[in-house]
Motif scaffolding. Structure first.
Motif, short mmCIF file in Angstrom:
data_model
loop_
_atom_site.label_atom_id
_atom_site.label_comp_id
_atom_site.label_asym_id
_atom_site.label_seq_id
_atom_site.Cartn_x
_atom_site.Cartn_y
_atom_site.Cartn_z
N PHE A 190 0.84 -1.29 0.09
CA PHE A 190 -0.03 -0.06 -0.14
C PHE A 190 0.84 1.43 0.12
O PHE A 190 0.16 2.63 -0.12
CB PHE A 190 -0.83 -0.05 1.24
CG PHE A 190 -1.97 -1.01 1.12
CD1 PHE A 190 -3.00 -1.09 0.01
CD2 PHE A 190 -2.21 -1.89 2.10
CE1 PHE A 190 -3.92 -1.78 -0.22
CE2 PHE A 190 -3.09 -2.78 2.10
CZ PHE A 190 -4.19 -2.92 0.91
N LEU A 191 2.10 1.25 0.20
CA LEU A 191 2.92 2.47 0.15
C LEU A 191 2.79 3.27 -1.34
O LEU A 191 2.56 4.46 -1.33
CB LEU A 191 4.41 2.31 0.62
CG LEU A 191 5.28 3.42 0.62
CD1 LEU A 191 4.79 4.40 1.86
CD2 LEU A 191 6.74 2.90 0.88
N GLY A 192 2.85 2.34 -2.32
CA GLY A 192 2.63 3.22 -3.43
C GLY A 192 1.32 3.71 -3.85
O GLY A 192 1.11 4.27 -4.87
N LEU A 193 0.33 3.18 -3.12
CA LEU A 193 -1.08 3.77 -3.06
C LEU A 193 -1.44 5.09 -2.50
O LEU A 193 -1.91 6.08 -2.61
CB LEU A 193 -1.99 2.45 -2.86
CG LEU A 193 -3.57 2.84 -2.69
CD1 LEU A 193 -3.91 2.96 -4.19
CD2 LEU A 193 -4.23 1.81 -2.00
N ILE A 194 -0.81 4.93 -1.33
CA ILE A 194 -1.12 5.94 -0.40
C ILE A 194 -0.56 7.42 -0.72
O ILE A 194 -1.25 8.41 -0.82
CB ILE A 194 -0.54 5.75 1.19
CG1 ILE A 194 -1.05 4.39 1.68
CG2 ILE A 194 -0.84 6.74 2.31
CD1 ILE A 194 -0.42 4.05 3.22
N ILE B 208 -9.64 2.03 1.76
CA ILE B 208 -11.01 2.10 1.96
C ILE B 208 -11.60 3.72 1.70
O ILE B 208 -12.81 3.86 1.26
CB ILE B 208 -11.24 1.58 3.40
CG1 ILE B 208 -11.16 0.13 3.33
CG2 ILE B 208 -13.01 1.67 3.34
CD1 ILE B 208 -11.19 -0.49 4.71
N TYR B 209 -10.77 4.68 2.39
CA TYR B 209 -11.08 6.15 2.24
C TYR B 209 -11.15 6.47 1.00
O TYR B 209 -12.22 7.06 0.40
CB TYR B 209 -10.34 6.76 3.13
CG TYR B 209 -10.53 8.30 2.93
CD1 TYR B 209 -11.43 9.00 3.55
CD2 TYR B 209 -9.58 9.09 1.92
CE1 TYR B 209 -11.84 10.30 3.30
CE2 TYR B 209 -9.62 10.47 1.90
CZ TYR B 209 -10.89 11.04 2.64
OH TYR B 209 -11.01 12.30 2.59
N ILE B 210 -10.32 6.23 0.14
CA ILE B 210 -10.32 6.46 -1.47
C ILE B 210 -11.63 5.75 -2.27
O ILE B 210 -12.22 6.45 -3.01
CB ILE B 210 -8.99 5.98 -2.19
CG1 ILE B 210 -7.82 6.78 -1.23
CG2 ILE B 210 -8.90 6.31 -3.38
CD1 ILE B 210 -6.40 6.36 -1.93
N ARG C 121 -16.72 6.82 -4.65
CA ARG C 121 -18.17 6.45 -4.90
C ARG C 121 -19.07 7.61 -4.34
O ARG C 121 -19.90 7.92 -5.24
CB ARG C 121 -18.57 5.43 -3.63
CG ARG C 121 -19.81 4.82 -3.65
CD ARG C 121 -20.08 3.62 -2.73
NE ARG C 121 -21.58 3.21 -2.66
CZ ARG C 121 -22.01 2.03 -2.04
NH1 ARG C 121 -21.14 1.79 -0.97
NH2 ARG C 121 -23.16 1.80 -2.06
N ARG C 122 -18.68 8.43 -3.43
CA ARG C 122 -19.45 9.75 -3.35
C ARG C 122 -19.40 10.51 -4.53
O ARG C 122 -20.46 11.34 -4.94
CB ARG C 122 -18.94 10.50 -2.03
CG ARG C 122 -19.10 9.74 -0.65
CD ARG C 122 -18.53 10.44 0.45
NE ARG C 122 -18.46 9.94 1.82
CZ ARG C 122 -17.86 10.03 2.82
NH1 ARG C 122 -17.07 10.90 2.77
NH2 ARG C 122 -18.04 9.37 3.91
N ARG C 123 -18.23 10.83 -5.31
CA ARG C 123 -18.15 11.60 -6.32
C ARG C 123 -19.03 11.07 -7.38
O ARG C 123 -19.77 11.81 -8.12
CB ARG C 123 -16.67 11.69 -6.85
CG ARG C 123 -15.68 12.67 -6.20
CD ARG C 123 -14.27 12.24 -6.69
NE ARG C 123 -13.48 13.09 -5.89
CZ ARG C 123 -11.97 13.23 -6.22
NH1 ARG C 123 -11.47 12.48 -7.14
NH2 ARG C 123 -11.35 13.99 -5.44
#
Length: 338
Positions: free
Chosen positions: A264-268, A327-329, A334-336
């Protein structure tokens, strides 16, 4: 009429000046971020169970273990963050990075096969196997991606994770058959505990990778606009994708051989930088490297102090933080759409 023309010109100049200021690297916030990362590096140098100030060989241990570990943290953080940034540009997807495309699992398979061919492989041999299979795996991922017609933001990482799960199962099967499960388990637990002088020097290759990514930043950014647009602007899309994939594979392979799996480092990091600075690779690259260094150094400090005098793998802390951000992303996207 001349006044209107002057006003329009002045407005265009102001807009251009704002964009120029936004893309500047050496700003107050960037210098402040450098100071924070340096402070984390100093804390890392003096964090540990061994009393380097109270023992006779304290200074020797300081340069044998503490300095290499801190340097390895900085280089690894930059490598994985850059890899995520380039992969997100090439795939045009925010949820893509080496651990969500199967690249890191392919690197693990390469390490297992190297252990089969060479009973006691050197670090260079392990690194070569990880780099070669990282490149093959990433190209296989792009091959599958080109044949998927539905390209939603979730489909791309799902394909990568499914492919990674298959490769991970193959690696586990090979490990069980040849009694190499211990090597697999030690690789999947990414940790800096074994880093010392003589075991981290290959990580300096990441500096060369960073140089080439910065050199070809504009072409990689154009490739991120899609094949049609990149081709119309005079960029050989397939060549730049292969080149970018090679750089990613080199960085991921070196990290996989020396440190292990760092999820996940390359994702965050690239997502956080893109939220505040947009998608310009050239101006974002220093921020991505810096934030990656700070993130993994902070996670490593936590891993060393949370159950002191024992140490938990840094991948455990990094995976927990990364999962929450992931999960936040997803929820934000989804909200967008709504």
């Amino acid at each position: 009429m001349p006044k209107k023309t002057m006003q329009k010109t002045s407005g265009a100049e102001d807009t251009q000046l704002l964009g120029h200021n936004h893309n500047r690297i050496w700003t107050k916030s960037f210098i402040f971020a450098i100071m924070i990362v340096i402070a984390l590096g100093v804390i890392s140098l003096f964090t540990g169970v061994y009393d380097i100030r109270g023992q006779e060989d304290g200074m020797s241990m300081f340069f044998i273990t503490r300095v290499p570990r801190t340097v390895a943290l900085m280089l690894t953080g930059a490598a994985m963050s850059m890899s995520g940034l380039v992969m997100q540009l090439i795939t045009q997807n925010r949820l893509v990075e080496p651990t969500t495309t199967g690249t890191i699992e392919w690197a693990g398979l390469g390490l297992i096969l190297v252990y089969l061919l060479f009973p006691a492989p050197t670090l260079l041999q392990r690194m070569a196997g990880a780099i070669i299979f990282s490149f093959i795996g990433t190209m296989v991922f792009f091959f599958f991606l080109r044949r998927v017609k539905l390209r939603s933001s979730l489909i791309v990482p799902i394909i990568g994770m499914m492919l990674g799960a298959v490769i991970s199962a193959i690696s586990t099967f090979v490990g069980l058959v040849f009694q190499m499960t211990q090597n697999i388990e030690s690789w999947f637990v990414g940790s800096f505990a074994s880093v010392q002088i003589g075991r981290y020097e290959y990580l300096w290759i990441i500096v060369i990778v960073t140089f080439f990514i910065f050199l070809y930043a504009d072409r990689l950014t154009l490739a991120g606009l899609g094949e049609d647009i990149a081709t119309s602007l005079g960029v050989n899309y397939n060549r730049i994708v292969i080149f970018g994939t090679g750089l990613i594979s080199l960085a991921v392979g070196v990290v996989a051989a020396v440190i292990g799996n760092l999820p996940f480092l390359g994702l965050i990091v690239p997502n956080v930088v893109s939220i505040y600075r947009g998608d310009d690779l050239r101006s974002n690259l220093p921020w991505v490297c810096l934030l990656g260094m700070g993130t993994i150094t902070l996670c490593d400090i936590i891993s060393r102090t949370i159950i002191m005098p024992f140490e938990v793998p840094v991948s455990l802390i990094l995976g927990t933080v990364g999962a929450v951000v992931f999960i936040y992303i997803l929820l934000k996207q989804r909200r967008r759409k709504r």
